[in-house]
Design a protein around this motif. Structure first.
Motif, short mmCIF file in Angstrom:
data_model
loop_
_atom_site.label_atom_id
_atom_site.label_comp_id
_atom_site.label_asym_id
_atom_site.label_seq_id
_atom_site.Cartn_x
_atom_site.Cartn_y
_atom_site.Cartn_z
N CYS A 80 18.87 -2.38 25.91
CA CYS A 80 19.25 -3.66 25.31
C CYS A 80 18.12 -4.67 25.54
O CYS A 80 17.48 -4.67 26.59
CB CYS A 80 20.53 -4.13 25.99
SG CYS A 80 21.10 -5.74 25.43
N SER A 83 18.40 -7.63 26.33
CA SER A 83 18.67 -8.45 27.53
C SER A 83 17.93 -7.89 28.73
O SER A 83 17.52 -8.64 29.63
CB SER A 83 20.16 -8.42 27.89
OG SER A 83 20.92 -8.82 26.82
N HIS A 94 22.93 -1.09 31.06
CA HIS A 94 24.36 -1.38 30.89
C HIS A 94 24.97 -0.71 29.66
O HIS A 94 25.99 -1.17 29.16
CB HIS A 94 24.59 -2.90 30.92
CG HIS A 94 23.84 -3.67 29.87
ND1 HIS A 94 22.64 -4.26 30.10
CD2 HIS A 94 24.13 -3.96 28.60
CE1 HIS A 94 22.22 -4.88 29.01
NE2 HIS A 94 23.13 -4.71 28.07
N GLU A 95 24.33 0.36 29.19
CA GLU A 95 24.92 1.11 28.07
C GLU A 95 24.90 2.61 28.42
O GLU A 95 24.21 3.39 27.79
CB GLU A 95 24.14 0.85 26.78
CG GLU A 95 24.21 -0.58 26.33
CD GLU A 95 23.63 -0.79 24.94
OE1 GLU A 95 23.09 0.16 24.33
OE2 GLU A 95 23.74 -1.92 24.45
N ASP A 137 27.91 -1.77 24.29
CA ASP A 137 27.35 -3.10 24.03
C ASP A 137 26.97 -3.23 22.55
O ASP A 137 27.51 -4.07 21.83
CB ASP A 137 26.14 -3.34 24.94
CG ASP A 137 25.58 -4.74 24.80
OD1 ASP A 137 26.27 -5.62 24.23
OD2 ASP A 137 24.45 -4.97 25.26
N ARG A 192 19.44 1.49 17.92
CA ARG A 192 19.35 1.30 19.35
C ARG A 192 18.38 2.30 19.99
O ARG A 192 18.53 3.51 19.80
CB ARG A 192 20.75 1.52 19.95
CG ARG A 192 20.92 1.04 21.35
CD ARG A 192 20.48 -0.36 21.53
NE ARG A 192 21.38 -1.20 22.29
CZ ARG A 192 21.20 -2.52 22.37
NH1 ARG A 192 20.19 -3.11 21.76
NH2 ARG A 192 22.03 -3.25 23.08
ZN LIG Z 1 23.12 -5.84 26.31
#
Ligand SMILES: [Zn+2]
Ligand SMILES: [Zn+2]
Length: 340
Positions: free
Chosen positions: A38, A40, A60-61, A146, A335
């Protein structure tokens, strides 16, 4: 186990040998098979947000295989394929009781406040694990937590889009391209905006009815011409720059919604003259992540074949720094996913 560890902000992640996490009675140990990358995470490596404690493992994925099961866990067994909802919540605050885990005042997120899945193993509370539908790969499942569910939350819960509405998806990256797909599924007329013709073609392939090249066209003017002068019902901003916010507010119909998902921590901005927001009854809405219930709903849409998570290039775990560089500097379709 191997993990990519962040020791200092603005320095590359380091591939290291660290201890495999020990699970508690209500937790699962997951062998990570894929982790979405991501944007982020790039901001986290630069230290622009105060959430991380160093050293830290991002990611976080996650998606992976259950390899150990805590003594009190029911419903999971070794070998299960799972993806992970990342909010670990108190279960007691006002927001938890309303089912808004993403607003829990005590939340901790896997990969943000807690160590994440840029590693070979990850521990997760069993209630955060969801079985991956058959026919969906680990790489596809990784982005669900996400890249897909965040878009779903922005469109359905915040924009509340309805059949026949005009919706702009601003930015067709890892999240935005899934948003195009979801808005189309909801019956909206979808206008996708990005800055290269190849990205716009890609958005067209996933359901955008119209596209706008932000480098060549004045967004608000073109949006008005595509909507017979009216403006759009919702403008979902996955970019979050001063320019995108301004373009968004100028593209709305009266009473329209600007839903802000993307955020640029380096710029603050003034929106258009205050009184215009009021006179036009514009709604400016922040949208952050998603709820656990939405994770369930998206998984059932994925299972039914209504949504297909859109993944891009794959990188080995050890090349996480290169994956970040590509995401930050190059044209990426779908992604990016790290695989062990
Ligand atoms: Zn994210
Ligand atoms: Zn709570």
């Amino acid at each position: 186990m191997k993990a990519m560890v962040l020791h200092e902000f603005n320095r590359p992640l380091r591939l290291e040998e660290v201890e495999v996490p020990k699970i508690g009675p209500r937790e699962l140990l997951v062998k990570v098979k894929a982790c979405g990358v991501c944007a982020s995470n790039i901001k986290y490596t630069k230290g622009v947000y105060p959430y991380l404690t160093l050293p830290h493992i991002l990611g976080h994925e996650p998606a992976g295989e259950v390899v150990d099961v805590g003594g009190e866990v029911e419903g999971f067994a070794k070998g299960d394929r799972v993806c992970v909802y990342i909010f670990i919540t108190c279960g007691e605050c006002l927001y938890c009781s309303k089912g808004e885990e993403n607003n829990c005042i005590h939340f901790k997120r896997i990969g943000v406040e807690l160590n994440g899945a840029y590693a070979e193993y990850l521990k997760v509370p069993a209630r955060n694990a969801f079985k991956i539908p058959d026919g969906i790969s680990y790489e596809e499942a990784a982005g669900i937590a996400d890249a897909v569910v965040t878009s779903f939350h922005a469109l359905r819960e915040k924009a509340k889009i309805r059949l026949g509405e005009d919706v702009v998806i601003m930015g067709t990256g890892g999240l935005g391209i899934n948003a195009v797909q979801i808005a189309k599924l909801a019956g909206a007329k979808v206008i996708a905006i990005d800055i290269t013709s190849r990205k716009l073609e890609f958005a067209g392939k996933y359901g955008a009815d119209e596209t706008i090249d932000a480098r060549k066209e004045v967004i608000a003017e073109r949006v008005r011409s595509l909507t017979h002068g009216k403006g759009v019902d919702s403008f979902i901003d996955f970019v979050g720059s001063p320019e995108s916010v301004r373009a968004g507010l100028r593209s709305l119909r009266r009473g329209g919604k600007l839903v802000m998902v993307g955020h640029d921590p380096y710029h603050d901005f003034q929106v258009k003259p205050f009184q215009e927001v009021i006179l036009e009854e514009a709604e400016i809405i922040g949208s952050h992540a998603s709820t656990r219930q939405e994770m369930c709903e998206v998984l059932s849409l994925v299972e039914a074949g209504k949504i297909r998570p859109i993944i891009g290039p794959r990188f080995p775990l050890s090349e996480a720094n290169e994956a970040h560089r590509v995401l930050e500097n190059e044209e990426v379709f779908g992604r990016i996913v790290l695989v062990p």
